[in-house]
Design a protein around this motif. Sequence first.
Motif, short mmCIF file in Angstrom:
data_model
loop_
_atom_site.label_atom_id
_atom_site.label_comp_id
_atom_site.label_asym_id
_atom_site.label_seq_id
_atom_site.Cartn_x
_atom_site.Cartn_y
_atom_site.Cartn_z
N GLN A 176 62.92 40.63 30.00
CA GLN A 176 63.50 39.31 29.76
C GLN A 176 63.62 38.53 31.07
OE1 GLN A 176 67.20 40.31 27.81
NE2 GLN A 176 66.40 39.71 25.80
N LEU A 177 64.09 39.22 32.11
CA LEU A 177 64.24 38.56 33.41
C LEU A 177 62.88 38.10 33.93
CD1 LEU A 177 65.96 37.72 35.84
CD2 LEU A 177 65.66 40.04 36.74
N LEU A 178 61.88 38.94 33.81
CA LEU A 178 60.54 38.58 34.27
C LEU A 178 60.04 37.34 33.52
CD1 LEU A 178 58.14 39.28 36.06
CD2 LEU A 178 57.32 40.79 34.25
N ALA A 179 60.27 37.31 32.21
CA ALA A 179 59.85 36.15 31.41
C ALA A 179 60.57 34.88 31.86
CB ALA A 179 60.11 36.42 29.93
N GLU A 180 61.84 35.01 32.26
CA GLU A 180 62.60 33.85 32.73
C GLU A 180 62.13 33.40 34.12
OE1 GLU A 180 65.19 31.94 31.50
OE2 GLU A 180 65.03 32.93 29.55
N LEU A 181 61.72 34.36 34.95
CA LEU A 181 61.36 34.04 36.33
C LEU A 181 59.96 33.45 36.47
CD1 LEU A 181 62.82 37.07 38.34
CD2 LEU A 181 63.87 34.85 37.89
N LEU A 182 59.03 33.89 35.66
CA LEU A 182 57.63 33.45 35.81
C LEU A 182 57.47 31.93 35.80
CD1 LEU A 182 55.72 36.21 33.83
CD2 LEU A 182 55.55 35.68 36.27
N PRO A 183 58.10 31.20 34.88
CA PRO A 183 57.93 29.73 34.92
C PRO A 183 58.55 29.07 36.16
CG PRO A 183 58.82 30.43 32.79
CD PRO A 183 58.84 31.61 33.69
N LEU A 184 59.46 29.79 36.85
CA LEU A 184 60.14 29.23 38.01
C LEU A 184 59.45 29.58 39.32
CD1 LEU A 184 63.77 30.10 36.89
CD2 LEU A 184 62.59 27.91 36.64
N GLU A 185 58.32 30.24 39.24
CA GLU A 185 57.60 30.67 40.45
C GLU A 185 57.23 29.46 41.30
OE1 GLU A 185 53.86 33.53 41.70
OE2 GLU A 185 53.95 32.71 39.69
N GLY A 186 57.48 29.59 42.60
CA GLY A 186 57.12 28.54 43.55
C GLY A 186 58.20 27.50 43.75
N HIS A 187 59.32 27.60 43.04
CA HIS A 187 60.38 26.60 43.16
C HIS A 187 61.61 27.12 43.88
CE1 HIS A 187 58.15 23.93 40.56
NE2 HIS A 187 58.04 24.90 39.66
N ASP A 188 61.70 28.44 44.10
CA ASP A 188 62.90 29.02 44.68
C ASP A 188 62.48 30.29 45.43
OD1 ASP A 188 65.24 30.84 44.88
OD2 ASP A 188 66.28 29.25 43.79
N ARG A 189 62.81 30.37 46.72
CA ARG A 189 62.39 31.50 47.54
C ARG A 189 62.93 32.82 47.01
NH1 ARG A 189 64.45 34.50 51.43
NH2 ARG A 189 66.37 33.32 51.60
N ARG A 190 64.17 32.85 46.58
CA ARG A 190 64.78 34.10 46.08
C ARG A 190 64.09 34.56 44.79
NH1 ARG A 190 71.26 35.02 45.15
NH2 ARG A 190 71.11 37.21 44.62
N ILE A 191 63.76 33.64 43.95
CA ILE A 191 63.06 33.98 42.71
C ILE A 191 61.64 34.46 43.02
CG2 ILE A 191 62.06 32.99 40.60
CD1 ILE A 191 64.63 31.27 40.39
N ASP A 192 60.97 33.81 43.99
CA ASP A 192 59.64 34.25 44.39
C ASP A 192 59.64 35.67 44.94
OD1 ASP A 192 58.64 31.81 43.60
OD2 ASP A 192 58.51 30.98 45.63
N GLU A 193 60.65 36.00 45.74
CA GLU A 193 60.75 37.36 46.28
C GLU A 193 60.97 38.38 45.15
OE1 GLU A 193 63.87 37.21 49.18
OE2 GLU A 193 62.66 36.11 50.63
N ALA A 194 61.84 38.03 44.21
CA ALA A 194 62.10 38.94 43.09
C ALA A 194 60.83 39.13 42.26
CB ALA A 194 63.23 38.39 42.22
N LEU A 195 60.11 38.06 42.01
CA LEU A 195 58.86 38.16 41.26
C LEU A 195 57.84 39.03 41.99
CD1 LEU A 195 58.33 34.57 39.82
CD2 LEU A 195 58.43 36.71 38.53
N ALA A 196 57.76 38.86 43.30
CA ALA A 196 56.80 39.65 44.07
C ALA A 196 57.10 41.14 43.93
CB ALA A 196 56.84 39.24 45.54
N VAL A 197 58.36 41.51 44.03
CA VAL A 197 58.74 42.92 43.90
C VAL A 197 58.51 43.41 42.47
CG1 VAL A 197 60.67 44.54 44.00
CG2 VAL A 197 60.37 42.83 45.80
N MET A 198 58.93 42.61 41.50
CA MET A 198 58.80 43.02 40.10
C MET A 198 57.33 43.20 39.71
SD MET A 198 61.77 40.72 38.29
CE MET A 198 61.81 41.58 36.72
N LEU A 199 56.51 42.26 40.10
CA LEU A 199 55.09 42.36 39.74
C LEU A 199 54.39 43.47 40.51
CD1 LEU A 199 54.28 38.56 39.45
CD2 LEU A 199 54.52 40.22 37.59
N ALA A 200 54.74 43.66 41.77
CA ALA A 200 54.14 44.74 42.55
C ALA A 200 54.53 46.09 41.97
CB ALA A 200 54.56 44.64 44.01
#
Length: 148
Positions: A27-51
């Motif tokens: 659920q968190l990943l689904a919420e974060l994906l559309p916000l990619e590129g707009h918030d550094r903290r969210i981008d870092e979380a996405l990078a870790v989650m996807l990796a």
Amino acid sequence: MTMDKKEIYKRIDLYFEAMLSRHEERQLLAELLPLEGHDRRIDEALAVMLASRFAAPVVTPVKRRPMKLIAGVAASIAVVVAASLIFNHPRDTQTFAYVSGMKIQDPAEINYIVATQLSDIGESTDLFSQTLSEDFDDIREALNDDDL
């Protein structure tokens, strides 16, 4: 369900503390994906989650309750020493054993200590076996979970 930034940050913190279920992580990943590129903290979380989704699983031994294991080994040694003193001691002399630096001469007390230590070893072995089994179940579940 769209979360506000405060809730998203709270969920990200819970993710990094490994406090989210797999469903909540998705659920968190689904919420974060559309916000990619707009918030550094969210981008870092996405990078870790996807990796972590594509990284090879690393299985490391889990050290749980090492003091219980050490206590079990120490109890085993004490039992062997006490049993050796009891069974290999000539019968025409007085029976005694040293436990924690104290000389014990009462055979009933020595037998009680040996029985107690054998019981502790059995409990420690059961706990170790249960912990090991649970760890293997967790590893098996993690490796078989394809939906993450």
